[in-house]
Scaffold this active site. Structure first.
Site: not given
Ligand SMILES: *Cc1c(COP(=O)(O)O)cnc(C)c1O
Length: 395
Positions: A71, A200, A237, A325
Site C-alpha cells: 500500500g 493485501a 517480475t 509505525c
Molecule cells: C497499512 C496502511 C498503509 C500501508 O500499506 P502497506 O501495505 O503496509 O505498506 C497505507 N495506508 C493505510 C491507511 C494503511 O492502513
C-alpha cells in the site's frame, strides 16, 4: 493463556483458503509470467485472473489494476506520479492532516522539491470540510489525495463529494483505501475516483503486495525502471504468490462483505458497550456514524496508554496506541492531535480493531482483563484524578 488479537488494522492473518491458493505458485506453478512457453503463459493468465478479482471488488476494469509491493508503494506512486505528470500545470497538492505516513511523508518529500502541500484540518470527529477543500483549490492544484477511511479512528470521508469537487476543477483525485477495502463497499466508478491505493495484508492476504487502481485515461510515469511488466507501468517480475493471494483475499472479501460488516460491527459495539458500562471516564475518539465497522479508539482517562498496552500484552491481548509505525516511539499520534485531543488524553488512547476471527468470548476476556488493568493503573498513576499535575497539558 488466551491470545486475543484486536489489531486487525495493523495486519490480518492470511486466511486458509488464501494460503492454499498461493502454495502451488511457489513450486509447480513457478513460471515467470513474462515467459513465452507453457508455465509462463499460464502464470500470466492466472496473474490476470487475480487482477480481475481485485477489479471486481472495487467496480473497476481489469486493466486499471496495477500491482505494487505494498500500500505504501501505491501511495508513493500515485502522489509522486501525479506530481511528475502534471508538472507543467502546477505544483500544488491538497491532502489531509490525518493521512497515513505513507502519504504524509511522500508529500513532505515533494515539498522539499518545491511542491506546495495543503494539509486540510479535520473536525473533532475526524472529517475534512468540503468548504475548506474548495477554498484551498488554486489554478496550480494538480492533485487531491484524501484517505477513504482512517487507520487510527476509522473515520470515513465523504469520498463521492470530494471526487465531484476535484472533477469540477479538472484535478485528479487519489484516495488511500487500504483500510476501507474489504470493510465497506467501494465502487470507484460510482464514486468518481481517479487513483486508489490498496494492500493485501489488511484484507486477510499476504504482506508485501498491494495495488494501485489507475483510471483509464489517467497517465502517470512508471514508478520502477526496467521490464515491461504491468503494462509497462511498474517494472519488476511480479510477486506471483502474493498477487494470487491478494486475488483470493479480494474474492473472499467481496463474497463475505455483508456478513463481515454485520459481524465485526456487532462485536465492536458489544466491546464498546461493555467497556463503557464497566469503566468510567472512557472517551470514544472519532465518529460513530461514519466509521469503519471493526474500529474503535478509546481514551482511558487517568491511565497511561503504554503501560496499559504492556499489561494487556502480558495477558495475551494485542492492540495498538495508534498507527503501527508510531507504536515504538513516543511521538503522539498526529491523527489524535488533529482532532484537538490534548496530549495527556492521547497518551491514554488505544485503538482496538476486531476482525473475522474475533469471537464474543475474545471480547468478554479482553473486557474483563482491560477493566482490571485500567483500575490498577488508575490506582497508582500520575494521571489519576486526585493527582492532577499532568492534566493541564504540561506533560
Ligand atoms: C497499512 C496502511 C498503509 C500501508 O500499506 P502497506 O501495505 O503496509 O505498506 C497505507 N495506508 C493505510 C491507511 C494503511 O492502513
Amino acid at each position: 493463556m488466551r491470545q486475543v488479537y484486536l489489531d486487525y488494522s495493523a495486519t490480518t492473518p492470511v486466511k486458509k483458503e488464501v494460503l492454499e491458493e498461493m502454495l502451488p505458485y511457489f513450486t509447480e506453478k513457478f513460471g515467470n509470467p513474462s515467459s513465452l512457453y507453457g508455465i509462463g503463459l499460464s502464470a500470466k493468465s492466472d496473474l490476470n485472473k487475480a487482477r480481475e478479482k481485485i477489479a471486481k471488488l472495487i467496480g473497476a476494469e481489469e486493466r486499471e489494476i496495477y500491482f505494487t509491493s505494498s500500500g505504501t508503494e501505491a501511495d508513493n506512486w500515485a502522489v509522486i506520479g501525479a506530481a511528475r505528470a502534471k508538472k507543467a500545470k502546477g505544483n500544488h497538492i491538497i491532502t489531509s492532516a490525518i493521512e497515513h505516513h505513507a502519504l504524509i511523508h511522500t508529500c513532505q518529500y515533494l515539498e522539499k522539491e518545491g511542491y506546495d502541500v495543503t494539509y486540510l484540518k479535520v473536525d473533532s470527529k475526524g472529517c475534512i470540510s468540503l468548504e475548506e477543500l474548495k477554498n484551498s483549490i488554486t489554478d496550480k492544484t494538480i492533485l487531491i489525495s484524501i484517505m477513504f477511511a482512517n487507520n487510527e479512528i476509522g473515520t470515513i470521508q465523504p469520498i463521492k463529494e470530494i471526487a465531484e469537487i476535484a472533477k469540477s476543477h479538472g484535478i485528479w483525485f487519489h484516495t488511500d483505501a487500504v483500510q476501507a477495502l474489504g470493510n465497506i463497499p467501494i465502487n470507484v466508478k460510482e464514486l468518481g475516483i481517479d487513483m486508489m491505493s490498496m494492500s493485501a495484508h489488511k484484507i486477510y492476504g499476504p504482506k508485501g503486495v498491494g495495488a494501485l487502481y489507475i483510471k483509464k485515461g489517467v497517465v502517470i510515469p512508471s514508478f520502477m525502471n526496467g521490464g515491461a511488466q504491468e503494462n509497462k507501468r511498474r517494472a519488476g517480475t511480479e510477486n506471483m504468490t502474493g498477487i494470487i493471494g491478494f486475488g483470493k483475499a479480494a474474492e473472499l472479501a467481496g463474497a463475505n462483505l455483508e456478513k463481515h460488516i454485520k459481524q465485526v460491527s456487532e462485536l465492536r459495539n458489544y466491546f464498546v458497550k461493555e467497556i463503557t458500562s464497566k469503566l468510567e471516564d472512557v472517551d470514544i475518539n472519532g465518529d460513530m456514524e461514519h466509521r469503519l465497522p471493526g474500529n474503535i479508539n478509546l481514551t482511558f482517562n487517568y491511565a497511561e496508554g503504554e503501560a496499559l498496552l504492556l499489561y494487556m500484552d502480558s495477558r495475551g491481548i494485542s492492540a495498538s496506541t495508534g498507527s503501527a509505525c508510531s507504536s515504538a516511539s513516543f511521538t503522539p499520534s498526529h491523527v489524535l492531535s488533529s482532532l484537538g485531543i490534548p496530549l495527556e488524553k492521547i497518551y491514554s488512547s488505544i485503538r482496538f480493531t476486531v476482525g473475522d476471527f474475533t469471537t464474543k468470548e475474545d471480547i468478554d476476556y479482553a473486557v474483563e482483563e482491560i477493566v482490571k488493568i485500567v483500575e490498577k493503573l488508575r490506582g497508582f498513576s500520575a494521571f489519576s484524578k486526585e493527582r492532577t499535575w499532568c492534566n493541564n497539558g504540561n506533560v
